[in-house]
Scaffold this motif. Structure first.
Motif, PDB file in Angstrom:
ATOM      1  N   ASP A 190       5.111   1.229   9.712  1.00  0.00           N
ATOM      2  CA  ASP A 190       4.815   0.186   8.747  1.00  0.00           C
ATOM      3  C   ASP A 190       4.215   0.680   7.431  1.00  0.00           C
ATOM      4  OD1 ASP A 190       5.732  -1.720  10.518  1.00  0.00           O
ATOM      5  OD2 ASP A 190       3.782  -1.975  11.450  1.00  0.00           O
ATOM      6  N   ASP A 191       4.529   1.859   6.963  1.00  0.00           N
ATOM      7  CA  ASP A 191       4.040   2.340   5.677  1.00  0.00           C
ATOM      8  C   ASP A 191       4.902   1.756   4.557  1.00  0.00           C
ATOM      9  OD1 ASP A 191       2.387   3.836   7.214  1.00  0.00           O
ATOM     10  OD2 ASP A 191       3.114   5.782   6.555  1.00  0.00           O
ATOM     11  N   PHE A 192       4.267   1.392   3.451  1.00  0.00           N
ATOM     12  CA  PHE A 192       5.038   0.915   2.314  1.00  0.00           C
ATOM     13  C   PHE A 192       4.295   1.186   1.014  1.00  0.00           C
ATOM     14  CE2 PHE A 192       2.553  -2.642   3.868  1.00  0.00           C
ATOM     15  CZ  PHE A 192       1.979  -3.176   2.725  1.00  0.00           C
ATOM     16  N   ALA A 193       5.051   1.308  -0.066  1.00  0.00           N
ATOM     17  CA  ALA A 193       4.501   1.518  -1.402  1.00  0.00           C
ATOM     18  C   ALA A 193       4.532   0.195  -2.152  1.00  0.00           C
ATOM     19  CB  ALA A 193       5.310   2.561  -2.149  1.00  0.00           C
ATOM     20  N   THR A 194       3.478  -0.055  -2.951  1.00  0.00           N
ATOM     21  CA  THR A 194       3.432  -1.281  -3.736  1.00  0.00           C
ATOM     22  C   THR A 194       3.303  -1.014  -5.234  1.00  0.00           C
ATOM     23  OG1 THR A 194       1.066  -1.447  -3.315  1.00  0.00           O
ATOM     24  CG2 THR A 194       2.525  -2.732  -1.895  1.00  0.00           C
ATOM     25  N   ALA A 195       2.887   0.201  -5.608  1.00  0.00           N
ATOM     26  CA  ALA A 195       2.728   0.506  -7.035  1.00  0.00           C
ATOM     27  C   ALA A 195       2.934   1.993  -7.270  1.00  0.00           C
ATOM     28  CB  ALA A 195       1.340   0.094  -7.513  1.00  0.00           C
ATOM     29  N   GLY A 225      -0.131   2.106  -1.708  1.00  0.00           N
ATOM     30  CA  GLY A 225       0.457   1.114  -0.825  1.00  0.00           C
ATOM     31  C   GLY A 225      -0.385   0.997   0.426  1.00  0.00           C
ATOM     32  N   SER A 226       0.268   1.053   1.573  1.00  0.00           N
ATOM     33  CA  SER A 226      -0.422   0.858   2.834  1.00  0.00           C
ATOM     34  C   SER A 226       0.193   1.740   3.912  1.00  0.00           C
ATOM     35  CB  SER A 226      -0.312  -0.615   3.240  1.00  0.00           C
ATOM     36  OG  SER A 226      -0.972  -0.863   4.449  1.00  0.00           O
ATOM     37  N   HIS A 242      -2.694  -2.100  -4.279  1.00  0.00           N
ATOM     38  CA  HIS A 242      -1.715  -2.921  -4.994  1.00  0.00           C
ATOM     39  C   HIS A 242      -1.442  -2.439  -6.408  1.00  0.00           C
ATOM     40  CE1 HIS A 242      -1.109  -6.067  -2.006  1.00  0.00           C
ATOM     41  NE2 HIS A 242      -2.397  -5.935  -1.720  1.00  0.00           N
ATOM     42  N   GLY A 243      -2.305  -1.572  -6.950  1.00  0.00           N
ATOM     43  CA  GLY A 243      -2.104  -1.043  -8.288  1.00  0.00           C
ATOM     44  C   GLY A 243      -2.789   0.308  -8.414  1.00  0.00           C
ATOM     45  N   ILE A 244      -2.252   1.179  -9.277  1.00  0.00           N
ATOM     46  CA  ILE A 244      -2.812   2.517  -9.425  1.00  0.00           C
ATOM     47  C   ILE A 244      -2.610   2.994 -10.864  1.00  0.00           C
ATOM     48  CG2 ILE A 244      -0.691   3.675  -8.691  1.00  0.00           C
ATOM     49  CD1 ILE A 244      -2.520   5.718  -7.204  1.00  0.00           C
ATOM     50  N   VAL A 245      -3.623   3.680 -11.388  1.00  0.00           N
ATOM     51  CA  VAL A 245      -3.513   4.326 -12.702  1.00  0.00           C
ATOM     52  C   VAL A 245      -4.125   5.710 -12.592  1.00  0.00           C
ATOM     53  CG1 VAL A 245      -3.508   2.210 -14.078  1.00  0.00           C
ATOM     54  CG2 VAL A 245      -5.669   3.342 -13.555  1.00  0.00           C
TER      55      VAL A 245
END
Length: 102
Positions: free
Chosen positions: A14-19, A32-33, A70-73
């Motif tokens: 269940d790994d996923f990227a969101t940003a 992500g998670s 949910h977000g990364i910089v």
């Protein structure tokens, strides 16, 4: 469009990227998670990938509840700021030393 490289990251399941964001040095930073294991929920997943797709940093941050990025910089000093959910609250984490190898 031409695909330069393709790679799967994380654990099976269940790994996923969101940003995703591009750092000043051309690397990609991803959040992500990732599934932390039985009864542990999910942790925030952080990856830093070089221009050839090689992992430079891989980290999981979290506790006993579900945590998700949910977000990364990427800051000028190489540190990363991640916004997301920590348990049942909204949080921001800063990861310094993100320019170091795994």
């Amino acid at each position: 469009d031409v695909v330069l490289w393709e790679q799967a990251y994380g654990n099976p399941g269940d790994d996923f990227a969101t940003a995703v964001a591009m750092a000043g040095d051309g690397t990609l930073v991803i959040t992500g998670s990732t599934h932390a294991g039985e009864d542990l929920g999910n942790d925030v997943l952080v990856l830093k990938i070089d221009t050839n797709g090689v992992v430079q940093l891989e980290a999981a941050v979290g506790g006993t509840h579900d945590d998700r990025g949910h977000g990364i910089v990427s800051a000028a000093d190489g540190s990363l700021a991640i916004v997301g959910l920590r348990g049942r609250t909204v949080g921001v984490d800063k990861i310094s030393g993100a320019d170091s190898a795994p």
